[in-house]
Write an enzyme that holds these catalytic residues in place. Sequence first.
Site, PDB file in Angstrom:
ATOM      1  N   ASP A  88      47.049  55.311  42.915  1.00  0.00           N
ATOM      2  CA  ASP A  88      46.805  56.712  42.523  1.00  0.00           C
ATOM      3  C   ASP A  88      47.091  57.628  43.716  1.00  0.00           C
ATOM      4  O   ASP A  88      47.816  58.618  43.624  1.00  0.00           O
ATOM      5  CB  ASP A  88      45.342  56.828  42.076  1.00  0.00           C
ATOM      6  CG  ASP A  88      45.038  58.105  41.316  1.00  0.00           C
ATOM      7  OD1 ASP A  88      43.850  58.341  41.040  1.00  0.00           O
ATOM      8  OD2 ASP A  88      45.982  58.852  41.003  1.00  0.00           O
ATOM      9  N   THR A 108      43.306  45.865  39.259  1.00  0.00           N
ATOM     10  CA  THR A 108      43.112  44.675  40.128  1.00  0.00           C
ATOM     11  C   THR A 108      42.863  45.051  41.583  1.00  0.00           C
ATOM     12  O   THR A 108      42.777  44.171  42.442  1.00  0.00           O
ATOM     13  CB  THR A 108      44.355  43.748  40.070  1.00  0.00           C
ATOM     14  OG1 THR A 108      45.481  44.434  40.623  1.00  0.00           O
ATOM     15  CG2 THR A 108      44.639  43.295  38.656  1.00  0.00           C
TER      16      THR A 108
HETATM   17  N1  APR Z   1      52.707  50.521  44.512  1.00  0.00           N
HETATM   18  C1  APR Z   1      52.400  49.536  43.631  1.00  0.00           C
HETATM   19  N2  APR Z   1      51.170  48.984  43.519  1.00  0.00           N
HETATM   20  C2  APR Z   1      50.219  49.456  44.361  1.00  0.00           C
HETATM   21  C3  APR Z   1      50.460  50.487  45.309  1.00  0.00           C
HETATM   22  C4  APR Z   1      51.767  51.016  45.355  1.00  0.00           C
HETATM   23  N3  APR Z   1      52.108  51.996  46.208  1.00  0.00           N
HETATM   24  N4  APR Z   1      49.297  50.722  45.977  1.00  0.00           N
HETATM   25  C5  APR Z   1      48.381  49.873  45.491  1.00  0.00           C
HETATM   26  N5  APR Z   1      48.925  49.096  44.535  1.00  0.00           N
HETATM   27  C6  APR Z   1      48.326  48.021  43.735  1.00  0.00           C
HETATM   28  C7  APR Z   1      47.099  47.356  44.301  1.00  0.00           C
HETATM   29  O1  APR Z   1      47.453  46.359  45.256  1.00  0.00           O
HETATM   30  C8  APR Z   1      46.527  46.719  43.034  1.00  0.00           C
HETATM   31  O2  APR Z   1      47.167  45.488  42.776  1.00  0.00           O
HETATM   32  O3  APR Z   1      47.896  48.595  42.517  1.00  0.00           O
HETATM   33  C9  APR Z   1      46.935  47.716  41.923  1.00  0.00           C
HETATM   34  C10 APR Z   1      45.797  48.574  41.400  1.00  0.00           C
HETATM   35  O4  APR Z   1      44.912  48.863  42.464  1.00  0.00           O
HETATM   36  P1  APR Z   1      44.270  50.326  42.665  1.00  0.00           P
HETATM   37  O5  APR Z   1      45.318  51.280  43.009  1.00  0.00           O
HETATM   38  O6  APR Z   1      43.110  50.152  43.578  1.00  0.00           O
HETATM   39  O7  APR Z   1      43.765  50.723  41.193  1.00  0.00           O
HETATM   40  P2  APR Z   1      42.557  50.171  40.337  1.00  0.00           P
HETATM   41  O8  APR Z   1      42.092  48.835  40.767  1.00  0.00           O
HETATM   42  O9  APR Z   1      43.013  50.353  38.912  1.00  0.00           O
HETATM   43  O10 APR Z   1      41.394  51.206  40.648  1.00  0.00           O
HETATM   44  C11 APR Z   1      41.553  52.526  40.214  1.00  0.00           C
HETATM   45  O11 APR Z   1      41.274  53.378  42.397  1.00  0.00           O
HETATM   46  O12 APR Z   1      42.788  54.642  43.484  1.00  0.00           O
HETATM   47  C12 APR Z   1      41.648  54.706  42.757  1.00  0.00           C
HETATM   48  O13 APR Z   1      41.715  56.839  41.671  1.00  0.00           O
HETATM   49  C13 APR Z   1      41.845  55.434  41.458  1.00  0.00           C
HETATM   50  O14 APR Z   1      39.515  55.478  40.980  1.00  0.00           O
HETATM   51  C14 APR Z   1      40.734  54.846  40.645  1.00  0.00           C
HETATM   52  C15 APR Z   1      40.700  53.400  41.102  1.00  0.00           C
END
Ligand code: APR
Length: 168
Positions: free
Chosen positions: A33, A121
Amino acid sequence: MKTELIKGDITKIPADAIINAANSSLLGGGGVDGAIHRAGGKQILEECIQIRNRQGKCKTGQAVVTSAGNLPAKYVIHTVGPVWNGEEDKSSKLLEDCYKNSLQLAESLGIKTIAFPDISTGIYKFPKELAGKIAVETVQNFQSDSIEKVIFVCFDDDNEKIYKKLLD
Ligand code: APR
């Protein structure tokens, strides 16, 4: 519908739409995000705020769409994954809804290529194996006349290994 696996940063993927693992506020956060809002610029946040003003928060499992700002993609589809709380059935259904609703929204926009991160994840701590299985099965079971390719974008080695096994 073809599927592809890429290891890397989803903000660099020139798909028609990339999926954001957002939170219900739609106002950005960490993880993917944060990366999407940082790379995409303020246009994406402005549109998210307009959506918030129109419909309120985005419920878990639901999906909304904005432009992609400075990203190589055309659209960002923001979906809110479930926070893992140990209730496997309920959480699995909500995660399945994220993929289904994102695909349905993409199809309604005539989108041909779509890239997913591994929703829930990271910060939301959904077990990676189970999440990967739900992601791949939901995508493979989704019948679409217009979507041509779904790319699974893994950011870490664990997820890459899991998806490699699931897609082989
Ligand atoms: N590109 C692709 N995948 C990514 C990137 C990126 N730039 N950055 C992180 N990831 C991966 C992480 O390694 C993980 O496997 O995205 C997946 C989802 O992780 P998160 O981004 O932490 O999302 P999530 O687990 O769904 O949690 C959502 O996190 O960022 C906050 O605002 C968001 O509150 C929400 C929560």
